[in-house]
Design an enzyme around this catalytic site. Structure first.
Site, PDB file in Angstrom:
ATOM      1  N   SER A 103       0.819  -1.213   0.000  1.00 18.90           N
ATOM      2  CA  SER A 103       0.000   0.000   0.000  1.00 18.90           C
ATOM      3  C   SER A 103       0.853   1.263   0.000  1.00 18.90           C
ATOM      4  CB  SER A 103      -0.900   0.032   1.229  1.00 18.90           C
ATOM      5  OG  SER A 103      -1.680  -1.130   1.326  1.00 18.90           O
TER       6      SER A 103
HETATM    7  N1  SAH Z   1      -0.062  -5.359   4.070  1.00 22.17           N
HETATM    8  C1  SAH Z   1       0.733  -5.662   2.893  1.00 22.17           C
HETATM    9  C2  SAH Z   1       0.023  -5.374   1.604  1.00 22.17           C
HETATM   10  C3  SAH Z   1      -0.906  -6.444   1.330  1.00 22.17           C
HETATM   11  S1  SAH Z   1      -1.621  -6.614  -0.247  1.00 22.17           S
HETATM   12  C4  SAH Z   1       2.054  -4.948   2.923  1.00 22.17           C
HETATM   13  O1  SAH Z   1       2.339  -4.186   3.851  1.00 22.17           O
HETATM   14  O2  SAH Z   1       2.857  -5.189   2.012  1.00 22.17           O
HETATM   15  C5  SAH Z   1      -2.886  -7.739   0.252  1.00 22.17           C
HETATM   16  C6  SAH Z   1      -2.400  -9.135   0.578  1.00 22.17           C
HETATM   17  O3  SAH Z   1      -3.517  -9.882   1.038  1.00 22.17           O
HETATM   18  C7  SAH Z   1      -1.861  -9.885  -0.635  1.00 22.17           C
HETATM   19  O4  SAH Z   1      -0.556 -10.292  -0.396  1.00 22.17           O
HETATM   20  C8  SAH Z   1      -2.823 -11.084  -0.764  1.00 22.17           C
HETATM   21  O5  SAH Z   1      -2.188 -12.263  -1.197  1.00 22.17           O
HETATM   22  C9  SAH Z   1      -3.331 -11.217   0.651  1.00 22.17           C
HETATM   23  N2  SAH Z   1      -4.596 -11.952   0.783  1.00 22.17           N
HETATM   24  C10 SAH Z   1      -5.666 -11.977  -0.055  1.00 22.17           C
HETATM   25  N3  SAH Z   1      -6.640 -12.776   0.451  1.00 22.17           N
HETATM   26  C11 SAH Z   1      -6.164 -13.260   1.633  1.00 22.17           C
HETATM   27  C12 SAH Z   1      -6.700 -14.135   2.633  1.00 22.17           C
HETATM   28  N4  SAH Z   1      -7.911 -14.716   2.509  1.00 22.17           N
HETATM   29  N5  SAH Z   1      -5.939 -14.410   3.719  1.00 22.17           N
HETATM   30  C13 SAH Z   1      -4.703 -13.864   3.876  1.00 22.17           C
HETATM   31  N6  SAH Z   1      -4.142 -13.042   2.958  1.00 22.17           N
HETATM   32  C14 SAH Z   1      -4.863 -12.730   1.850  1.00 22.17           C
END
Ligand code: SAH
Length: 250
Positions: A103
């Site tokens: 993000s």
């Molecule tokens: N917080 C992260 C950005 C995350 S992007 C950072 O600081 O870099 C969102 C993430 O959520 C992705 O990596 C995706 O794979 C994950 N995601 C999507 N669905 C999910 C689920 N059901 N459980 C856990 N992670 C999930």
């Protein structure tokens, strides 16, 4: 042969002269103070500018002093792929592979501030991604539990966090929709992928008085919601229109 040697000499002298001019004027990089990762880094200035302009600057609203301090310390460039390292402190999200993104710094700070983190808090994050958001929470609370559904991302984030010394972050590969019941209840929950509806298991695993920040809705019409769990109801408020990657299920 002789001619070649003489032809090269002026360049050597010029280079030497430039080098001594460079160090005379103090242009070689001075060591920066250590960051939580331990290594000196050349991005300290970019990070300071990011805090001043993108978080606390005009039109922005990050006022929590501890949050601003931590955002000024966590080496975001360590959490992004090599091809975008130079953009690590810019005012936008970046790709981290597997079709996912880290993000925008402002969104990380905004969500962190919404949680009102306290030193005794145990926090659950859904969507570890690069591990950056977990690293930002790490110095602000007691423990961070974070779940990532894409196994290679989970393993890589775990390695990065370990290398940089964020020892109070526990990473798990799995479906975050279900939360992490073994460690519940949590003082707060942060979700960084967007479900269509707030997952019930996450509400259950939130302490009474606890706060959850979560993007909800389809790709082009999401809002960030702040939920506060009260005795017999959940108070919720849309706080910002956003665009997160969708929450996927196993
Ligand atoms: N917080 C992260 C950005 C995350 S992007 C950072 O600081 O870099 C969102 C993430 O959520 C992705 O990596 C995706 O794979 C994950 N995601 C999507 N669905 C999910 C689920 N059901 N459980 C856990 N992670 C999930």
């Amino acid at each position: 042969m002789k001619m070649q040697l003489t032809a090269r000499r002026p360049y050597g002298i010029l280079l030497l002269a430039m080098m001594s001019w460079w160090s005379f004027w103090g242009c070689d990089s001075a060591p920066e103070p250590p960051n939580p990762g331990g290594a000196a880094d050349a991005f300290a200035q970019a990070r300071r500018r990011m805090v001043e302009q993108q978080l606390a600057g005009f039109g922005r609203d990050i006022t929590n002093r501890r949050v601003l301090e931590v955002m000024g310390q966590v080496p975001r460039h360590e959490f992004v792929p090599a091809n975008v390292v130079r953009e690590a402190y810019e005012d936008y999200p970046l790709p981290i592979g597997h079709g996912q993104t880290i993000s925008q710094p402002y969104i990380v700070a905004f969500m962190t501030q919404c949680l009102e983190p306290q030193p005794h808090h145990r926090v659950l994050e859904i969507g570890t991604g690069s591990g950056y958001q977990a690293a930002v929470l790490s110095p602000l609370v007691k423990e961070v539990y974070t779940i990532e559904i894409i196994e290679p991302l989970a393993r890589q984030a775990e390695a990065t966090l370990k290398r940089l010394g964020y020892t109070n972050v526990m990473v798990k590969a799995g479906d975050g929709y279900l939360g992490w019941p073994e460690h519940a209840p949590f003082d707060s929950i942060i979700v960084t992928c967007a479900p269509e509806k707030v997952p019930e298991p996450l509400v259950r695993q939130l302490k009474e008085g606890g706060r959850m920040i979560i993007p909800v809705g389809p790709l082009h019409a999401q809002d960030l919601y702040l939920l506060v769990k009260e005795k017999d109801r959940v108070r919720q408020q849309a706080v910002l229109p956003v665009r997160f990657v969708p929450m996927t299920r196993k």
